[in-house]
Scaffold this motif. Structure first.
Motif, mmCIF file in Angstrom:
data_model
loop_
_atom_site.group_PDB
_atom_site.id
_atom_site.type_symbol
_atom_site.label_atom_id
_atom_site.label_comp_id
_atom_site.label_asym_id
_atom_site.label_seq_id
_atom_site.Cartn_x
_atom_site.Cartn_y
_atom_site.Cartn_z
ATOM 1 N N GLN A 157 1.010 -1.365 -0.236
ATOM 2 C CA GLN A 157 0.296 -0.160 0.125
ATOM 3 C C GLN A 157 1.229 1.895 0.141
ATOM 4 O OE1 GLN A 157 -3.309 0.087 2.852
ATOM 5 N NE2 GLN A 157 -4.172 -1.962 2.287
ATOM 6 N N LYS A 158 1.972 1.255 0.869
ATOM 7 C CA LYS A 158 3.062 2.581 0.567
ATOM 8 C C LYS A 158 3.216 2.965 -0.489
ATOM 9 C CE LYS A 158 6.900 4.834 2.896
ATOM 10 N NZ LYS A 158 7.923 4.078 4.164
ATOM 11 N N LYS A 159 3.909 1.804 -1.201
ATOM 12 C CA LYS A 159 4.591 2.280 -3.030
ATOM 13 C C LYS A 159 3.127 2.482 -3.384
ATOM 14 C CE LYS A 159 6.637 0.317 -6.810
ATOM 15 N NZ LYS A 159 7.420 -0.764 -7.946
ATOM 16 N N ALA A 160 1.871 1.475 -3.622
ATOM 17 C CA ALA A 160 0.493 1.999 -4.614
ATOM 18 C C ALA A 160 -0.076 2.864 -4.006
ATOM 19 C CB ALA A 160 -0.329 1.256 -3.901
ATOM 20 N N GLU A 161 0.620 3.872 -3.063
ATOM 21 C CA GLU A 161 -0.025 5.875 -2.139
ATOM 22 C C GLU A 161 0.332 6.402 -3.165
ATOM 23 O OE1 GLU A 161 -1.876 7.923 0.782
ATOM 24 O OE2 GLU A 161 -0.636 6.372 1.217
ATOM 25 N N SER A 162 2.278 6.016 -3.306
ATOM 26 C CA SER A 162 3.373 6.707 -3.454
ATOM 27 C C SER A 162 3.227 7.010 -5.283
ATOM 28 C CB SER A 162 4.572 6.459 -2.506
ATOM 29 O OG SER A 162 6.018 7.021 -4.088
ATOM 30 N N GLU A 163 2.555 5.834 -5.714
ATOM 31 C CA GLU A 163 2.889 6.037 -7.623
ATOM 32 C C GLU A 163 1.474 7.025 -7.963
ATOM 33 O OE1 GLU A 163 4.814 5.095 -9.084
ATOM 34 O OE2 GLU A 163 6.759 4.085 -8.474
ATOM 35 N N ALA A 164 0.529 6.228 -7.155
ATOM 36 C CA ALA A 164 -0.887 7.688 -7.041
ATOM 37 C C ALA A 164 -0.838 8.496 -6.957
ATOM 38 C CB ALA A 164 -2.151 6.697 -6.194
ATOM 39 N N ASP A 165 0.058 9.228 -5.805
ATOM 40 C CA ASP A 165 0.570 10.377 -6.039
ATOM 41 C C ASP A 165 1.063 10.887 -6.676
ATOM 42 O OD1 ASP A 165 -1.200 9.969 -3.417
ATOM 43 O OD2 ASP A 165 0.556 10.020 -2.232
ATOM 44 N N ALA A 166 1.837 10.420 -7.915
ATOM 45 C CA ALA A 166 3.244 10.349 -8.780
ATOM 46 C C ALA A 166 2.197 10.593 -10.373
ATOM 47 C CB ALA A 166 4.632 9.728 -8.674
ATOM 48 N N ILE A 184 -7.711 2.350 -1.502
ATOM 49 C CA ILE A 184 -6.804 1.455 -0.216
ATOM 50 C C ILE A 184 -7.354 2.876 1.197
ATOM 51 C CG2 ILE A 184 -4.426 3.110 1.059
ATOM 52 C CD1 ILE A 184 -3.048 2.922 -1.261
ATOM 53 N N GLU A 185 -7.683 3.630 1.096
ATOM 54 C CA GLU A 185 -9.034 3.746 1.592
ATOM 55 C C GLU A 185 -9.887 2.944 2.642
ATOM 56 O OE1 GLU A 185 -10.198 8.043 1.423
ATOM 57 O OE2 GLU A 185 -8.553 8.695 0.626
ATOM 58 N N LEU A 186 -10.103 2.430 1.399
ATOM 59 C CA LEU A 186 -11.281 1.847 1.456
ATOM 60 C C LEU A 186 -11.047 0.237 2.470
ATOM 61 C CD1 LEU A 186 -13.598 0.163 0.976
ATOM 62 C CD2 LEU A 186 -13.336 -0.988 -0.952
#
Length: 191
Positions: A157-166, A184-186
Motif C-alpha cells: 500500500q505504501k508504494k501504491a499510494e506513492s505511485e498514485a500520488d506521483a 487504499i482508503e477502503l
C-alpha cells in the motif's frame, strides 16, 4: 503563364511573405512540406478519433495507411498497438509494441504497452517496463498509475499510494490513481 505557387490567393500571400525573406525559390517545397505535416497530423488525429468512437474497422484502415506511409514512426505503431490492446488482442498489440521499441527503444507509449501486457500476466517485468516509460517521459502519468495498481495487487500500500500520488501530481484527475487511493482508503477502513 503560371503564377508563383500556383496562383492561389492564400499560397500567394505565403509566397509574398517568403519573398521578403528571400525564400522564393523554396516556396513550392515549403508549401508541400507544410501540407505533408498537416496531413500527417490530421491522419493520426483521425485514427485516434475513430478509435475513440469505437469505429475500429476504419481506425485500422487509417492506422495501416499511416504505417505504410511512415514505416519508421514508432509512435504510430505504439498507438496502433494500444488499439489492439483495448480490443483484447494482446498478440498483435505486443508485436506492434516490439516493432515500435525496435525503432525507438525509449518510446514511452510502447514501454507502457509492454508493461500493461506483462501486468496482465502477473509478470514482474511490468514494473521494469513502467519504470523505463517514466524514465523516457517523466510526465507519463499512466505509467505511475500502472505501478500503483501493481503495488496494490502486491499488497504494498505504501508504494501504491506513492505511485498514485506521483500520477496525481502530474495529472490531478488521473482516474486510475484516484481509484487506487480510494481502494487504499477502503482497505484501511476494513482493518
Amino acid at each position: 503563364m503560371m503564377k508563383p505557387c500556383g496562383g492561389h490567393a492564400a499560397t500567394s500571400r505565403v509566397c509574398s511573405s517568403l519573398k521578403e525573406t528571400r525564400l522564393v525559390a523554396a516556396c513550392p517545397w515549403l508549401l508541400l512540406l507544410f501540407a505533408a505535416i498537416a496531413f500527417a497530423q490530421t491522419t493520426i488525429e483521425r485514427a485516434e478519433a475513430l478509435r475513440q468512437a469505437h469505429d475500429y474497422d476504419n481506425a485500422k484502415v487509417v492506422f495501416e495507411a499511416l504505417l505504410k506511409a511512415n514505416p519508421k514512426n514508432a509512435d504510430y505503431r505504439a498507438r496502433y498497438g494500444d488499439m489492439f490492446y483495448e480490443r483484447f488482442n494482446p498478440t498483435d498489440a505486443q508485436k506492434l509494441y516490439e516493432e515500435a521499441l525496435g525503432i525507438d527503444p525509449k518510446n514511452a507509449r510502447a514501454l507502457l504497452g509492454m508493461a500493461q501486457l506483462a501486468a496482465d500476466n502477473y509478470d514482474p517485468k511490468a514494473n521494469d517496463f513502467a519504470a523505463k516509460a517514466i524514465e523516457s517521459d517523466p510526465k507519463f502519468y499512466q505509467a505511475h498509475e500502472l505501478m500503483a495498481k501493481i503495488a496494490l495487487e502486491d499488497d504494498n500500500q505504501k508504494k501504491a499510494e506513492s505511485e498514485a500520488d506521483a500520477a496525481l501530481a502530474i495529472k490531478a484527475d488521473a482516474v486510475d490513481a484516484i481509484a487506487v487511493k480510494a481502494s487504499i482508503e477502503l482497505l484501511a477502513d476494513k482493518e
